[in-house]
Design a protein around this motif. Structure first.
Motif, PDB file in Angstrom:
ATOM      1  N   THR A   1     -13.870  -3.916   0.377  1.00  0.00           N
ATOM      2  CA  THR A   1     -12.644  -3.761   1.177  1.00  0.00           C
ATOM      3  C   THR A   1     -11.507  -3.192   0.326  1.00  0.00           C
ATOM      4  O   THR A   1     -11.577  -3.178  -0.908  1.00  0.00           O
ATOM      5  N   LEU A   2     -10.454  -2.767   1.002  1.00  0.00           N
ATOM      6  CA  LEU A   2      -9.270  -2.296   0.288  1.00  0.00           C
ATOM      7  C   LEU A   2      -8.680  -3.422  -0.552  1.00  0.00           C
ATOM      8  O   LEU A   2      -8.137  -3.180  -1.630  1.00  0.00           O
TER       9      LEU A   2
ATOM     10  N   ARG B   1      -0.506   2.646   1.730  1.00  0.00           N
ATOM     11  CA  ARG B   1       0.091   3.961   2.028  1.00  0.00           C
ATOM     12  C   ARG B   1      -0.470   5.024   1.078  1.00  0.00           C
ATOM     13  O   ARG B   1      -0.850   6.117   1.497  1.00  0.00           O
ATOM     14  N   ASN B   2      -0.539   4.679  -0.208  1.00  0.00           N
ATOM     15  CA  ASN B   2      -1.088   5.625  -1.185  1.00  0.00           C
ATOM     16  C   ASN B   2      -2.547   5.963  -0.878  1.00  0.00           C
ATOM     17  O   ASN B   2      -2.973   7.116  -1.001  1.00  0.00           O
ATOM     18  N   PHE B   3      -3.288   4.952  -0.487  1.00  0.00           N
ATOM     19  CA  PHE B   3      -4.701   5.168  -0.155  1.00  0.00           C
ATOM     20  C   PHE B   3      -4.824   6.110   1.046  1.00  0.00           C
ATOM     21  O   PHE B   3      -5.606   7.064   1.034  1.00  0.00           O
ATOM     22  N   ALA B   4      -4.000   5.849   2.076  1.00  0.00           N
ATOM     23  CA  ALA B   4      -4.052   6.688   3.283  1.00  0.00           C
ATOM     24  C   ALA B   4      -3.675   8.129   2.955  1.00  0.00           C
ATOM     25  O   ALA B   4      -4.292   9.072   3.446  1.00  0.00           O
TER      26      ALA B   4
ATOM     27  N   GLY C   1      -1.026   2.396   9.274  1.00  0.00           N
ATOM     28  CA  GLY C   1      -0.947   1.220  10.150  1.00  0.00           C
ATOM     29  C   GLY C   1      -2.319   0.732  10.614  1.00  0.00           C
ATOM     30  O   GLY C   1      -2.480  -0.431  10.987  1.00  0.00           O
ATOM     31  N   SER C   2      -3.312   1.636  10.580  1.00  0.00           N
ATOM     32  CA  SER C   2      -4.646   1.243  11.025  1.00  0.00           C
ATOM     33  C   SER C   2      -5.433   0.546   9.904  1.00  0.00           C
ATOM     34  O   SER C   2      -6.557   0.097  10.113  1.00  0.00           O
ATOM     35  N   LEU C   3      -4.821   0.477   8.700  1.00  0.00           N
ATOM     36  CA  LEU C   3      -5.535  -0.108   7.551  1.00  0.00           C
ATOM     37  C   LEU C   3      -4.947  -1.463   7.172  1.00  0.00           C
ATOM     38  O   LEU C   3      -3.763  -1.716   7.370  1.00  0.00           O
ATOM     39  N   SER C   4      -5.806  -2.317   6.617  1.00  0.00           N
ATOM     40  CA  SER C   4      -5.322  -3.566   6.028  1.00  0.00           C
ATOM     41  C   SER C   4      -6.181  -3.860   4.805  1.00  0.00           C
ATOM     42  O   SER C   4      -7.140  -3.132   4.531  1.00  0.00           O
ATOM     43  N   LEU C   5      -5.839  -4.914   4.100  1.00  0.00           N
ATOM     44  CA  LEU C   5      -6.633  -5.263   2.921  1.00  0.00           C
ATOM     45  C   LEU C   5      -8.061  -5.662   3.308  1.00  0.00           C
ATOM     46  O   LEU C   5      -8.959  -5.658   2.482  1.00  0.00           O
ATOM     47  N   ASP C   6      -8.265  -5.978   4.575  1.00  0.00           N
ATOM     48  CA  ASP C   6      -9.615  -6.343   5.035  1.00  0.00           C
ATOM     49  C   ASP C   6     -10.462  -5.129   5.428  1.00  0.00           C
ATOM     50  O   ASP C   6     -11.644  -5.266   5.715  1.00  0.00           O
TER      51      ASP C   6
ATOM     52  N   ASP D   1       1.289  -3.074   0.592  1.00  0.00           N
ATOM     53  CA  ASP D   1       1.654  -2.064   1.597  1.00  0.00           C
ATOM     54  C   ASP D   1       1.755  -0.683   0.974  1.00  0.00           C
ATOM     55  O   ASP D   1       1.302   0.319   1.525  1.00  0.00           O
ATOM     56  N   GLU D   2       2.350  -0.657  -0.216  1.00  0.00           N
ATOM     57  CA  GLU D   2       2.498   0.607  -0.937  1.00  0.00           C
ATOM     58  C   GLU D   2       1.107   1.143  -1.308  1.00  0.00           C
ATOM     59  O   GLU D   2       0.815   2.335  -1.168  1.00  0.00           O
TER      60      GLU D   2
END
Lengths: 351, 80
Positions: free
Chosen positions: B64-65, B8-11, B20-25, B4-5
């Protein structure tokens, strides 16, 4: 290894830039939003761009003329001319030799080119001061610069961004027995040779005719193969990996600390990268001048141009301890730590 | 290092993205804001937050992330 160069003094520095200013915001690079983001990341807002009629040698010649006029040097006493650039007039002969004649320097002067970009000023200072220190040469003119912006088509698809500006500078060095030592340290790592590259034009890949023509690739982007190549991510990784240890090494060698240095002059690559380096070294912002906003990345000219634009009053009037670091093409990088006193700094010449 | 951190850093690095619109996928290359500057900002974030360097080629192989997270994690562990 760091080394100590004795008996050489930096006498004067002059610079020349094209009159033509191209604000990034008004350029045709990407959308307005993309341009704003570019400015925010790189810190680059303006660039001087030469018309095709003006080459690096012309800017260098103008800077050298201005400096010689100001110094009142007898041209016949100059015995060394070095031109550091990646934008020479010709493949052959070396531009320095053409400039020897244009500047009316005597035939007894040695003249040669050094093919370097962003690390070029620290390399050039080290080479010239070592040659003078060795005793054979007395007065030298070090000309550095590039016209990386001239004639380049900006394209967001191909990542050709308005990073570069055009500029050249002239630095005068002379033999001086009581001069404080100049410390220098030079490095190279050729495994990164593809990161900043002109692929075509010399012996390995001569210019094929079709490479001069624009074409549209599979993604619909307009491409020309003969433009400068940059691998931004690799350059970034190289710079943040190598620059901080090189600064620490020259400080340790000279037994100086950050407080002893009046100004840290870094090659002006881009704000994001330079600020990571500055913060990593814990250098106070007021000791790290920037001219990215005014001139962008002018290759080997960034360090002397920044000195002139930001610190000309200080280096003219009082002793200054400077730590310079150039880094980039090759990869190559170098540091110079020197103490200047009363450097002659004419106004920047606009061509 | 928590996903999650990292997200957030990536965003923050890429800007104008709702974490919130991002996930590891998330396939980060398909994000509207992905660009060469975003790539640079991402490497800068990774370096300053996790003290490791990701090469251009390594970034290239991440889709992917989650891939990027795994790459960083293995470098952090390697270093420890």
């Amino acid at each position: 290894m760091p080394s100590t160069i004795q008996n050489v003094r930096i006498v004067g520095i002059a610079a020349s830039i094209p009159q033509n200013n191209e604000p990034v915001l008004e350029s045709n690079y990407g959308t307005l939003e993309e341009r704003k983001k570019f400015i925010k990341t790189t810190g680059i807002e303006n660039r001087r761009v030469s018309p095709t009629a003006i080459c690096t040698s012309d800017l260098a010649c103008a800077a050298a003329e201005k400096l010689l006029e100001e110094l009142q040097w007898d041209r016949n006493e100059i015995d060394l001319l070095i031109f550091v650039s990646q934008s020479p007039d010709y493949m052959v002969p070396a531009t320095a030799i053409v400039l020897q004649n244009r500047l009316k320097l005597p035939h007894s002067s040695a003249a040669f080119d050094v093919n370097l970009g962003c690390s070029g000023y620290t390399y050039g200072l080290s080479i010239m001061s070592s040659m003078i220190s060795a005793g054979k040469f007395r007065k030298g003119l070090l000309l550095v610069g590039d016209t990386s912006a001239r004639g380049v088509k900006l394209s967001i698809e191909e990542g050709v961004a308005p990073l570069f500006g055009d500029a050249a500078t002239a630095t005068a060095l002379e033999w001086c027995e009581d001069a404080p030592p100049i410390y220098s340290d030079l490095y190279s790592d050729g495994s990164g040779y593809e990161a900043i590259m002109h692929f075509y034009g010399a012996a390995r890949n001569p210019f094929p005719k079709e490479k001069f023509e624009y074409y549209v690739n599979n993604e619909g982007n307009v491409i020309i193969d003969t433009q400068f190549r940059l691998d931004g991510l690799e350059i970034f990784n190289f710079s943040i990996r190598e620059v901080p240890p090189a600064i620490k090494k020259i400080l340790a060698f000279t037994e100086k600390n950050i407080d002893d240095i009046d100004a840290f002059l870094f090659h002006q690559a881009n704000m994001l990268m330079n600020e990571i380096i500055r913060k990593n070294l814990k250098l106070p912002l007021e000791k790290v001048p920037y001219t990215l906003k005014e001139f962008g990345n002018t290759s080997s000219a960034t360090i002397p141009l920044t000195l002139l634009h930001k610190l000309s009053k200080e280096i003219q009037t009082k002793p200054m301890t400077l730590l310079m670091c150039g880094f980039g093409v090759g990869f190559s990088w170098g540091t110079v730590l020197c103490q200047t006193n009363g450097v002659v700094c004419p106004d920047i010449v606009e061509l | 290092m928590h996903p999650d951190e990292f997200i957030r850093n990536f965003a923050d690095a890429v800007e104008d993205i709702e974490p919130g619109s991002l996930s590891l996928d998330t396939n980060f290359r398909e994000l509207e804001n992905w660009s060469s500057i975003a790539a640079l900002m991402t490497l800068a974030m990774i370096y300053s937050e996790y003290s490791v360097q990701i090469t251009g080629n390594e970034l290239e192989t991440c889709k992917t992330l989650g891939d990027l997270f795994t790459t960083i994690n293995s470098k952090v562990l390697e270093k420890a």
